[in-house]
Design a protein around this motif. Structure first.
Motif, PDB file in Angstrom:
ATOM      1  N   ASN A 236     -16.137  28.567 -20.649  1.00  0.00           N
ATOM      2  CA  ASN A 236     -15.003  28.285 -21.521  1.00  0.00           C
ATOM      3  C   ASN A 236     -14.426  26.947 -21.064  1.00  0.00           C
ATOM      4  OD1 ASN A 236     -12.859  28.313 -23.262  1.00  0.00           O
ATOM      5  ND2 ASN A 236     -11.691  29.858 -22.150  1.00  0.00           N
ATOM      6  N   ASN A 237     -15.039  25.862 -21.534  1.00  0.00           N
ATOM      7  CA  ASN A 237     -14.740  24.526 -21.028  1.00  0.00           C
ATOM      8  C   ASN A 237     -13.774  23.746 -21.903  1.00  0.00           C
ATOM      9  OD1 ASN A 237     -16.471  25.173 -18.989  1.00  0.00           O
ATOM     10  ND2 ASN A 237     -18.045  23.671 -19.487  1.00  0.00           N
ATOM     11  N   VAL A 238     -12.921  24.457 -22.625  1.00  0.00           N
ATOM     12  CA  VAL A 238     -11.992  23.784 -23.530  1.00  0.00           C
ATOM     13  C   VAL A 238     -11.061  22.825 -22.803  1.00  0.00           C
ATOM     14  CG1 VAL A 238     -10.289  25.643 -23.425  1.00  0.00           C
ATOM     15  CG2 VAL A 238     -10.383  24.145 -25.446  1.00  0.00           C
ATOM     16  N   ASP A 239     -10.769  23.100 -21.545  1.00  0.00           N
ATOM     17  CA  ASP A 239      -9.852  22.233 -20.799  1.00  0.00           C
ATOM     18  C   ASP A 239     -10.565  21.180 -19.953  1.00  0.00           C
ATOM     19  OD1 ASP A 239      -7.435  23.411 -21.717  1.00  0.00           O
ATOM     20  OD2 ASP A 239      -7.766  25.112 -20.377  1.00  0.00           O
ATOM     21  N   LYS A 240     -11.904  21.132 -20.042  1.00  0.00           N
ATOM     22  CA  LYS A 240     -12.629  20.051 -19.376  1.00  0.00           C
ATOM     23  C   LYS A 240     -12.434  18.761 -20.169  1.00  0.00           C
ATOM     24  CE  LYS A 240     -14.520  22.955 -16.413  1.00  0.00           C
ATOM     25  NZ  LYS A 240     -14.209  22.946 -14.969  1.00  0.00           N
ATOM     26  N   ASP A 241     -12.726  17.628 -19.545  1.00  0.00           N
ATOM     27  CA  ASP A 241     -12.477  16.365 -20.249  1.00  0.00           C
ATOM     28  C   ASP A 241     -13.647  15.395 -20.210  1.00  0.00           C
ATOM     29  OD1 ASP A 241     -12.424  15.595 -17.615  1.00  0.00           O
ATOM     30  OD2 ASP A 241     -10.394  14.756 -17.656  1.00  0.00           O
ATOM     31  N   GLU A 242     -14.858  15.881 -19.829  1.00  0.00           N
ATOM     32  CA  GLU A 242     -16.008  14.978 -19.742  1.00  0.00           C
ATOM     33  C   GLU A 242     -17.040  15.295 -20.822  1.00  0.00           C
ATOM     34  OE1 GLU A 242     -16.745  13.332 -15.369  1.00  0.00           O
ATOM     35  OE2 GLU A 242     -16.795  15.528 -15.432  1.00  0.00           O
ATOM     36  N   ILE A 243     -17.657  14.236 -21.315  1.00  0.00           N
ATOM     37  CA  ILE A 243     -18.722  14.319 -22.313  1.00  0.00           C
ATOM     38  C   ILE A 243     -20.021  13.975 -21.595  1.00  0.00           C
ATOM     39  CG2 ILE A 243     -19.599  13.367 -24.484  1.00  0.00           C
ATOM     40  CD1 ILE A 243     -16.467  12.355 -24.674  1.00  0.00           C
ATOM     41  N   PHE A 264     -14.266   4.902 -27.635  1.00  0.00           N
ATOM     42  CA  PHE A 264     -13.258   5.792 -27.061  1.00  0.00           C
ATOM     43  C   PHE A 264     -13.071   5.480 -25.576  1.00  0.00           C
ATOM     44  CE2 PHE A 264     -15.297   8.328 -30.506  1.00  0.00           C
ATOM     45  CZ  PHE A 264     -14.198   8.458 -31.345  1.00  0.00           C
ATOM     46  N   PRO A 265     -12.431   4.383 -25.244  1.00  0.00           N
ATOM     47  CA  PRO A 265     -12.283   3.986 -23.835  1.00  0.00           C
ATOM     48  C   PRO A 265     -11.462   4.958 -23.008  1.00  0.00           C
ATOM     49  CG  PRO A 265     -10.876   2.654 -25.258  1.00  0.00           C
ATOM     50  CD  PRO A 265     -11.784   3.426 -26.166  1.00  0.00           C
ATOM     51  N   ASP A 266     -10.677   5.817 -23.654  1.00  0.00           N
ATOM     52  CA  ASP A 266      -9.874   6.790 -22.914  1.00  0.00           C
ATOM     53  C   ASP A 266     -10.609   8.105 -22.683  1.00  0.00           C
ATOM     54  OD1 ASP A 266      -7.726   5.019 -22.765  1.00  0.00           O
ATOM     55  OD2 ASP A 266      -6.924   5.671 -24.702  1.00  0.00           O
ATOM     56  N   MET A 267     -11.785   8.250 -23.265  1.00  0.00           N
ATOM     57  CA  MET A 267     -12.592   9.443 -23.037  1.00  0.00           C
ATOM     58  C   MET A 267     -13.511   9.218 -21.844  1.00  0.00           C
ATOM     59  SD  MET A 267     -13.679  10.885 -26.801  1.00  0.00           S
ATOM     60  CE  MET A 267     -12.467  11.310 -28.056  1.00  0.00           C
ATOM     61  N   LYS A 268     -13.826  10.295 -21.135  1.00  0.00           N
ATOM     62  CA  LYS A 268     -14.676  10.228 -19.950  1.00  0.00           C
ATOM     63  C   LYS A 268     -16.094  10.696 -20.278  1.00  0.00           C
ATOM     64  CE  LYS A 268     -10.772  11.255 -16.875  1.00  0.00           C
ATOM     65  NZ  LYS A 268     -10.248  12.219 -15.871  1.00  0.00           N
ATOM     66  N   PHE A 269     -17.050   9.860 -19.909  1.00  0.00           N
ATOM     67  CA  PHE A 269     -18.456  10.176 -20.136  1.00  0.00           C
ATOM     68  C   PHE A 269     -19.157  10.292 -18.780  1.00  0.00           C
ATOM     69  CE2 PHE A 269     -16.897   8.182 -23.917  1.00  0.00           C
ATOM     70  CZ  PHE A 269     -17.583   8.757 -24.979  1.00  0.00           C
ATOM     71  N   VAL A 270     -20.106  11.209 -18.695  1.00  0.00           N
ATOM     72  CA  VAL A 270     -20.898  11.347 -17.467  1.00  0.00           C
ATOM     73  C   VAL A 270     -22.361  11.547 -17.863  1.00  0.00           C
ATOM     74  CG1 VAL A 270     -20.396  13.841 -17.367  1.00  0.00           C
ATOM     75  CG2 VAL A 270     -21.241  12.652 -15.326  1.00  0.00           C
ATOM     76  N   THR A 271     -23.260  10.849 -17.189  1.00  0.00           N
ATOM     77  CA  THR A 271     -24.685  10.944 -17.480  1.00  0.00           C
ATOM     78  C   THR A 271     -25.447  11.372 -16.227  1.00  0.00           C
ATOM     79  OG1 THR A 271     -25.193   8.648 -16.891  1.00  0.00           O
ATOM     80  CG2 THR A 271     -24.451   9.067 -19.144  1.00  0.00           C
ATOM     81  N   TRP A 272     -26.541  12.072 -16.447  1.00  0.00           N
ATOM     82  CA  TRP A 272     -27.443  12.444 -15.351  1.00  0.00           C
ATOM     83  C   TRP A 272     -28.764  11.728 -15.598  1.00  0.00           C
ATOM     84  CZ3 TRP A 272     -23.538  15.506 -16.892  1.00  0.00           C
ATOM     85  CH2 TRP A 272     -22.771  16.130 -15.901  1.00  0.00           C
ATOM     86  N   ARG A 273     -29.104  10.835 -14.694  1.00  0.00           N
ATOM     87  CA  ARG A 273     -30.331  10.060 -14.899  1.00  0.00           C
ATOM     88  C   ARG A 273     -31.551  10.957 -14.713  1.00  0.00           C
ATOM     89  NH1 ARG A 273     -29.377   6.298  -9.581  1.00  0.00           N
ATOM     90  NH2 ARG A 273     -30.148   7.731  -7.993  1.00  0.00           N
ATOM     91  N   SER A 274     -32.630  10.573 -15.385  1.00  0.00           N
ATOM     92  CA  SER A 274     -33.855  11.355 -15.313  1.00  0.00           C
ATOM     93  C   SER A 274     -35.033  10.417 -15.500  1.00  0.00           C
ATOM     94  CB  SER A 274     -33.825  12.458 -16.380  1.00  0.00           C
ATOM     95  OG  SER A 274     -34.911  13.346 -16.235  1.00  0.00           O
ATOM     96  N   ARG A 306     -19.202  21.461 -15.690  1.00  0.00           N
ATOM     97  CA  ARG A 306     -18.418  20.223 -15.669  1.00  0.00           C
ATOM     98  C   ARG A 306     -18.059  19.669 -17.044  1.00  0.00           C
ATOM     99  NH1 ARG A 306     -20.168  14.968 -12.021  1.00  0.00           N
ATOM    100  NH2 ARG A 306     -18.656  13.462 -12.891  1.00  0.00           N
ATOM    101  N   ILE A 307     -18.953  19.770 -18.018  1.00  0.00           N
ATOM    102  CA  ILE A 307     -18.740  19.048 -19.267  1.00  0.00           C
ATOM    103  C   ILE A 307     -18.119  19.917 -20.357  1.00  0.00           C
ATOM    104  CG2 ILE A 307     -20.632  17.475 -18.758  1.00  0.00           C
ATOM    105  CD1 ILE A 307     -22.301  18.954 -20.864  1.00  0.00           C
ATOM    106  N   LYS A 308     -17.455  19.259 -21.271  1.00  0.00           N
ATOM    107  CA  LYS A 308     -16.872  19.928 -22.433  1.00  0.00           C
ATOM    108  C   LYS A 308     -17.837  19.901 -23.612  1.00  0.00           C
ATOM    109  CE  LYS A 308     -12.630  19.937 -25.248  1.00  0.00           C
ATOM    110  NZ  LYS A 308     -11.269  19.370 -25.381  1.00  0.00           N
TER     111      LYS A 308
END
Length: 426
Positions: A236-243, A264-274, A306-308
């Motif tokens: 239930n990741n409704v309160d998470k803030d990462e994409i 969206f500069p105020d949004m947080k993005f996270v990537t996992w390299r592969s 971690r992600i939303k």
């Protein structure tokens, strides 16, 4: 009882590729159903130790053995290639080639001598295991099994994980190591006992461009279960803030990710390299202050906790998109493209956005030419799920329940039945 021998091409026992996951979970499923299974693969030293420890913790004797195989590189230098065998916690017999030593002895540009060594090694271990079925997704094994002394004793099955594996169509040889000789491989494919397409998209591609008949089977359900065999835990990741996005690279939709991060500069993005993430791609992401880059992880719970929202903006002819299904089973909304098999992985859930797919046209360095994209529908979908709490919660609930019903409706013995049917045809 079947005796199934699988040839893995991924580097290491814990790679992040969907193809590897599908392969190893096929073996895990068959082992759980009472069949003898084995794989030849590449491994790091610490991986073998870890797998042996995990087997012992479950009361399974790993029976680790070591062998030094002398090999000669193209310059005449003798190297000692380490090959370990062991049984893992799923009762899979592993023949593990020391990855670093092998790549040192045989750099990837030394293809001929590399293939000769693999042929000898694979052939010997196939003979020792006495399989009823040999499964692979590479041209080397397809060729060596065609002329193996014990060929009359086993069935030969190819798994098609990407359109680039196939020796015809616009994407032929689009991935390094796939389709080394199109004409020869086209002929050999038609002599196999079975070809497994992991999506209808791949099955239709094989028929459209090569009139090649294949069997479509969704990945074994075990591919999507937790390690203990249970249903995935819904978040239930409704309160998470990462994409999140996995494997950022051009043909996986890097341009869309970058455009969204800038919009969206105020949004947080996270990537996992592969496997597709090169230094040049990561440098583009590092230039964006609202994007984080994480190392590849075997423990995907690190992602789901971690992600939303998950982005899957792929632009190439995806075979399926395992990461999409994994996220949805955990109640995490996915904004995906409609490329290749992604609509199948989406199982009719929102959002599946049309894109301009790669056509097969390549740049001078061999990379696909990436078409321009309309970013507007991506912006709208992302803004909705990230800012509308009610919309997110409704989508989260729909995603979790729909994916749960889909997985429970699958036949866990479908692959076993298919393989057994080949033996009935003898």
């Amino acid at each position: 009882m079947m005796r199934v021998f699988l040839v893995q091409t991924a580097q290491g026992l814990t790679p992040s590729s969907g193809g590897y996951k599908a392969n190893v979970n096929l073996l895990r499923s068959l082992s759980d159903q009472g069949h003898a299974v084995a794989q030849i693969c590449y491994a790091f030293e610490d991986e073998v130790k870890e797998y042996a420890t995990r087997a012992e913790a479950k009361g399974i004797e790993p029976n680790v053995t070591d062998a030094l195989v002398p090999v000669v590189d193209p310059k005449g230098v003798v190297h000692e290639l380490f090959v370990k065998t062991f049984t893992d916690e799923d009762k899979i017999h592993n023949v593990a080639i020391a990855r670093d030593a092998f790549n040192t002895a045989y750099p990837r540009d030394e293809l001929s001598t590399r293939m000769q060594t693999l042929v000898r090694l694979f052939s010997a271990h196939i003979a020792a295991f006495k399989p009823t079925h040999v499964i692979f997704n590479d041209p080397i094994t397809m060729k060596l099994t065609a002329f193996h002394p014990a060929r009359h004793m086993f069935k030969r099955i190819n798994i098609i994980h990407t359109a680039e594996q196939l020796p015809f169509g616009p994407f032929v040889a689009g991935v390094d190591g796939h389709c080394l000789s199109p004409r020869v491989e086209n002929e050999m494919l038609r002599e196999l006992d079975g070809i497994w397409s992991v999506s209808m998209a791949v099955k239709e591609y094989a028929w459209t461009y090569g009139q090649l008949e294949t069997t479509f089977l969704v990945h074994p359900p075990m591919t999507y279960l937790d390690r203990d065999g249970g249903m995935p835990v819904v978040r239930n990741n409704v309160d998470k803030d990462e994409i999140g996005m996995v494997n950022p690279c051009p043909h996986k939709g890097l341009s869309i990710l970058i455009a969204l991060a800038k919009k969206f500069p105020d949004m947080k993005f996270v990537t996992w390299r592969s496997w597709g993430s090169r230094t040049v791609h990561l440098e583009q992401l590092k230039a964006l202050p609202n994007v984080k880059i994480e190392r590849t992880t075997e423990n995907t719970d690190e992602i789901w906790d971690r992600i939303k929202v998950l982005l899957a903006p792929s632009l190439w002819h995806e075979a399926w998109g395992i990461v999409v299904t994994e996220a949805q089973l955990r109640g995490i909304p996915v904004i995906a493209s409609n490329a290749g098999g992604l609509p199948e992985a989406k199982i009719a859930l929102p959002y599946c956005i049309p894109v301009n797919e790669v056509t097969g046209k390549r740049q001078a360095n061999g990379d696909y030419v990436i078409p321009e994209q309309d970013i507007t529908p991506w912006e709208q979908a992302l803004e909705t799920v990230m800012t509308d709490r009610d919309e997110y919660q409704a989508l989260q609930a729909l995603t979790a329940t729909t994916a749960d019903k889909w997985l429970r409706g699958m036949d866990p013995r479908a692959h076993e039945k298919w393989l057994l049917s080949m033996m009935d045809e003898q």
